[in-house]
Design an enzyme around this catalytic site. Structure first.
Site: not given
Length: 313
Positions: A227, A195, A133, A225
């Protein structure tokens, strides 16, 4: 007489047995035998059913939540250490708990650091994983980490699609580096989604930085995850005039109502790897196998040869 390096032994955690068998087949070996004893309260105990004394062993298992997958890997590492294995490599196609890689607010853990320390304490002498990640998680380990990139799988697939007016997109600011790397390899434009989250897995607002009108857009991310981000980004891009929107994400967690969201969204296709078991009966989900990649790297690690050719970006 020249010394012959004994072949390694491969084992798999229960959650990754299917992937482990594919990796072993590609490597040209068979999975070793592990027996799991389970108590009625849920406690379990792995037992290697063959000698591993002095051997190099690879233990294959993704550690996606719940915690049982991680605990299984830790117990197998500890068992291998106590059985006098010479080298113990944890092959973790998906490194779980990686989103907790920093303190983003007061009084929270850094779970990725804790997991790294537990793996080393349990007995891992090397880690092989794919698309962390955050790249910096490698620094949480004191042992060698081979961090592979799924771009070696995704780029050939994207090139075969032969899409005109291709545009690479990142669903958030954090993935912009990954998006730029793909765009450089594919000689395409880049757009970024900005976002804001109300809370974990809940997006309150999303904006688009860049032009997608008339373009075939490919969203790039390390995991999907619920989505929510991907489907919201895809819908926004189609509203802004994109011809099509696809998404490539390395790890298909697909929790909660993710499958339903994907089916109802304007995504043409979601491409994931089999680092985590994914139901392949979904119309919009395409699964690319990562077994050959891991088998090749494991072979190179065992024979002490370079793996730099596997780092496309």
């Amino acid at each position: 007489m020249a010394y012959q390096v004994p072949e390694p032994k491969l084992f798999a955690c229960t959650q990754s047995t299917a992937l482990g068998e594919k990796i072993a087949s590609s490597y040209g070996a068979s999975l070793g035998k592990v027996h799991f004893s389970r108590y009625s309260d849920g406690e379990f105990q792995p037992s290697f059913e063959e000698s591993i004394r002095g051997a190099r062993i690879f233990i294959i298992g993704s550690t996606n939540p719940g915690p049982e997958n991680l605990m299984e890997m830790l117990l197998m590492l500890d068992a291998a250490k106590r059985a006098s294995a010479r080298h113990i490599t944890a092959v973790m196609p998906y490194f779980g708990w990686a989103r907790q890689d920093r303190k983003d607010k007061p009084r929270v853990p850094i779970a990725a650091k804790l997991v790294a320390k537990m793996l080393e304490t349990a007995g891992a002498t090397r880690i092989i994983t794919m698309d962390l990640h955050a790249d910096q998680i490698q620094g949480f380990f004191e042992k060698p980490v081979d961090h592979l990139f799924a771009s070696t799988l995704f780029l050939p697939y994207l090139k075969k699609l032969n899409l005109d007016n291709l545009c690479i997109a990142s669903p958030d600011m954090g993935g912009s580096k990954r998006a730029y790397a793909y765009s450089k390899a594919l000689e395409s434009d880049v757009v970024i989604c900005y976002k804001q989250r109300a809370k974990a897995n809940v997006i309150s607002h999303m904006e688009l930085i860049g032009e997608v009108k008339g373009k075939n857009v490919v969203l790039v991310d390390d995991m999907v995850d619920t989505a929510g981000t991907l489907t919201k980004a895809a819908d926004l891009m189609m509203e802004r005039g994109a011809k099509s929107v696809r998404a490539i994400t390395t790890h298909g967690l697909l929790s909660g109502s993710a499958h339903e969201r994907i089916e109802k969204s304007k995504l043409t296709e979601l491409i994931v790897t089999d680092s985590i078991p994914v139901a392949e009966d979904q119309k919009k989900i395409k699964v690319l196998g990562c077994a050959d990649l891991f088998a090749d790297v494991m072979h190179r690690v065992h024979h002490n040869t370079s793996i730099s050719s596997k780092f496309l970006m």
